[in-house]
Scaffold this active site. Structure first.
Site, PDB file in Angstrom:
ATOM      1  N   ASN A   9       0.870  -1.178   0.000  1.00  0.00           N
ATOM      2  CA  ASN A   9       0.000   0.000   0.000  1.00  0.00           C
ATOM      3  C   ASN A   9       0.904   1.224   0.000  1.00  0.00           C
ATOM      4  O   ASN A   9       1.455   1.583   1.032  1.00  0.00           O
ATOM      5  CB  ASN A   9      -0.895  -0.035   1.247  1.00  0.00           C
ATOM      6  CG  ASN A   9      -1.724   1.242   1.401  1.00  0.00           C
ATOM      7  OD1 ASN A   9      -1.797   2.054   0.482  1.00  0.00           O
ATOM      8  ND2 ASN A   9      -2.358   1.400   2.559  1.00  0.00           N
ATOM      9  N   TRP A  10       1.047   1.831  -1.161  1.00  0.00           N
ATOM     10  CA  TRP A  10       2.015   2.926  -1.303  1.00  0.00           C
ATOM     11  C   TRP A  10       1.487   4.247  -0.733  1.00  0.00           C
ATOM     12  O   TRP A  10       2.225   5.220  -0.660  1.00  0.00           O
ATOM     13  CB  TRP A  10       2.394   3.112  -2.770  1.00  0.00           C
ATOM     14  CG  TRP A  10       3.172   1.967  -3.352  1.00  0.00           C
ATOM     15  CD1 TRP A  10       3.469   0.775  -2.738  1.00  0.00           C
ATOM     16  CD2 TRP A  10       3.761   1.905  -4.647  1.00  0.00           C
ATOM     17  NE1 TRP A  10       4.209  -0.015  -3.583  1.00  0.00           N
ATOM     18  CE2 TRP A  10       4.399   0.648  -4.762  1.00  0.00           C
ATOM     19  CE3 TRP A  10       3.815   2.784  -5.741  1.00  0.00           C
ATOM     20  CZ2 TRP A  10       5.077   0.257  -5.924  1.00  0.00           C
ATOM     21  CZ3 TRP A  10       4.485   2.395  -6.888  1.00  0.00           C
ATOM     22  CH2 TRP A  10       5.109   1.147  -6.975  1.00  0.00           C
ATOM     23  N   LYS A  11       0.195   4.278  -0.402  1.00  0.00           N
ATOM     24  CA  LYS A  11      -0.416   5.509   0.151  1.00  0.00           C
ATOM     25  C   LYS A  11      -0.104   6.702  -0.770  1.00  0.00           C
ATOM     26  O   LYS A  11      -0.014   6.510  -1.975  1.00  0.00           O
ATOM     27  CB  LYS A  11       0.058   5.719   1.589  1.00  0.00           C
ATOM     28  CG  LYS A  11      -0.169   4.467   2.444  1.00  0.00           C
ATOM     29  CD  LYS A  11       0.016   4.686   3.905  1.00  0.00           C
ATOM     30  CE  LYS A  11      -0.227   3.363   4.633  1.00  0.00           C
ATOM     31  NZ  LYS A  11      -0.181   3.504   6.081  1.00  0.00           N
ATOM     32  N   GLU A  96      -6.965   5.088   7.476  1.00  0.00           N
ATOM     33  CA  GLU A  96      -6.695   6.495   7.149  1.00  0.00           C
ATOM     34  C   GLU A  96      -7.879   7.106   6.403  1.00  0.00           C
ATOM     35  O   GLU A  96      -8.192   8.285   6.573  1.00  0.00           O
ATOM     36  CB  GLU A  96      -5.396   6.604   6.331  1.00  0.00           C
ATOM     37  CG  GLU A  96      -4.177   6.375   7.216  1.00  0.00           C
ATOM     38  CD  GLU A  96      -2.982   5.763   6.506  1.00  0.00           C
ATOM     39  OE1 GLU A  96      -2.920   5.798   5.256  1.00  0.00           O
ATOM     40  OE2 GLU A  96      -2.097   5.242   7.217  1.00  0.00           O
ATOM     41  N   GLU A 166      -5.797  -4.668  10.317  1.00  0.00           N
ATOM     42  CA  GLU A 166      -4.778  -3.655  10.568  1.00  0.00           C
ATOM     43  C   GLU A 166      -5.106  -2.905  11.852  1.00  0.00           C
ATOM     44  O   GLU A 166      -5.908  -1.953  11.821  1.00  0.00           O
ATOM     45  CB  GLU A 166      -4.717  -2.660   9.411  1.00  0.00           C
ATOM     46  CG  GLU A 166      -4.358  -3.273   8.075  1.00  0.00           C
ATOM     47  CD  GLU A 166      -3.688  -2.275   7.154  1.00  0.00           C
ATOM     48  OE1 GLU A 166      -2.603  -2.574   6.671  1.00  0.00           O
ATOM     49  OE2 GLU A 166      -4.246  -1.181   6.937  1.00  0.00           O
ATOM     50  N   GLY A 172       2.144   2.438  10.719  1.00  0.00           N
ATOM     51  CA  GLY A 172       3.147   3.489  10.580  1.00  0.00           C
ATOM     52  C   GLY A 172       3.832   3.875  11.879  1.00  0.00           C
ATOM     53  O   GLY A 172       4.525   4.880  11.948  1.00  0.00           O
ATOM     54  N   GLY A 232       2.817  -1.066   4.264  1.00  0.00           N
ATOM     55  CA  GLY A 232       2.919   0.360   3.950  1.00  0.00           C
ATOM     56  C   GLY A 232       4.369   0.746   3.730  1.00  0.00           C
ATOM     57  O   GLY A 232       4.942   0.509   2.669  1.00  0.00           O
ATOM     58  N   GLY A 233       4.969   1.323   4.759  1.00  0.00           N
ATOM     59  CA  GLY A 233       6.330   1.865   4.666  1.00  0.00           C
ATOM     60  C   GLY A 233       7.328   0.947   3.982  1.00  0.00           C
ATOM     61  O   GLY A 233       8.085   1.384   3.092  1.00  0.00           O
TER      62      GLY A 233
HETATM   63  P1  PGA Z   1       2.605   0.409   7.605  1.00  0.00           P
HETATM   64  O1  PGA Z   1       1.184   0.624   6.893  1.00  0.00           O
HETATM   65  O2  PGA Z   1       3.156  -0.887   7.093  1.00  0.00           O
HETATM   66  O3  PGA Z   1       3.429   1.590   7.192  1.00  0.00           O
HETATM   67  O4  PGA Z   1       2.348   0.362   9.090  1.00  0.00           O
HETATM   68  C1  PGA Z   1       0.336  -0.467   6.666  1.00  0.00           C
HETATM   69  C2  PGA Z   1      -0.967   0.041   6.088  1.00  0.00           C
HETATM   70  O5  PGA Z   1      -1.447   1.104   6.505  1.00  0.00           O
HETATM   71  O6  PGA Z   1      -1.558  -0.618   5.209  1.00  0.00           O
END
Ligand code: PGA
Length: 249
Positions: A9-11, A96, A166, A172, A232-233
């Site tokens: 998930n590159w956001k 989010e 999640e 994050g 994510g990250g």
């Molecule tokens: P994260 O994000 O790995 O940076 O904690 C995961 C996500 O929000 O899907």
């Protein structure tokens, strides 16, 4: 029996040009075993991503979609357009989006139904806040979110659904649920799916997400209920994502 999935998930990261560069790195990854690899860039980078991924095994996902087919919804994107760009999966109800964009169980449900009706596959995010965890209502929260999201889904459609557990406090932050806690909560989510869809629940993939990375992927993926990760990250750095994809070591 359930095919493992590692989804990035590159956001709101990676312009179209940066997307092309990262995908060129990711194409070098040779997934071991049967892992399904998915990348979910920003909406505006999907076109570039789709072109790069054509003919590869890496699947394309979007981070959101609108629940109507078309019309006066300024700033939104519809399922038909995502499909044209080669999208197969759509992340829905990410915390989010619930927190900053007013996404509710009701809108998530509408989006799930629209995505499935268009032959796309939802990755439905559920998870408890820190306060809810401390109050001891994690299972109630995630099971309600799950059942609300799946209202009206047919027995034929449920096997196209992916769920991502999640915990909001783990996203994050560098804090992960322990592997055994994540496994237990995912087992509760699967029981909720079973209450609605019976044995088909055994075919539904349930991922873990929240600070999952190259260091902890192996332990999390060793749990019997955890079918994959929403990353994510660590999905923004090719070497780290590769290690997550090849979590077997
Ligand atoms: P994260 O994000 O790995 O940076 O904690 C995961 C996500 O929000 O899907």
């Amino acid at each position: 029996m359930r095919r493992p999935m590692i989804a990035g998930n590159w956001k709101m990261n990676k312009t179209p040009a940066e997307t092309v560069a990262l995908i060129q790195e990711l194409k070098k990854i040779q997934p071991k075993g049967n892992v399904e690899v998915v990348v979910c860039p920003m909406t505006v980078s999907l076109f570039a991503a789709g072109a790069q991924l054509k003919g590869t095994e890496i699947k394309l996902g979007a981070q959101n979609v609108h629940f109507e087919d078309k019309g006066a919804f300024t700033g939104e994107a519809n399922c038909a357009s995502l499909k044209e760009l080669g999208v197969e999966y759509v992340i829905l109800g990410h915390s989010e989006r619930r927190q900053y964009f007013g996404e509710t169980d009701e809108t998530v449900n509408k989006k799930v139904l629209k995505v499935l009706a268009n032959g796309l596959k939802p990755i439905i995010c559920v998870g408890e806040s820190l306060e809810q965890k401390q109050t001891g209502i994690t299972n109630e929260v995630v099971c309600l979110q799950t059942k609300a999201a799946l209202c009206g889904v047919s027995n034929a459609q449920i096997t196209d659904v992916v769920i991502a557990y999640e915990p909001v406090w783990a996203i994050g932050t560098g804090m992960t649920a322990t592997a055994s806690d994540a496994n237990r909560t995912i087992a509760a989510i699967r029981r909720a799916v079973r209450e609605m869809f019976g044995d088909a629940a055994e075919q539904v993939r349930i991922l873990y997400g929240g600070s999952m990375n190259d260091k902890n992927a192996n332990e999390l993926m060793s749990q019997p209920e955890i079918d994959g990760g929403l990353i994510g990250g660590a999905s923004l750095v090719a070497e780290k994502f590769e290690k997550v994809v090849n979590y077997h070591g």
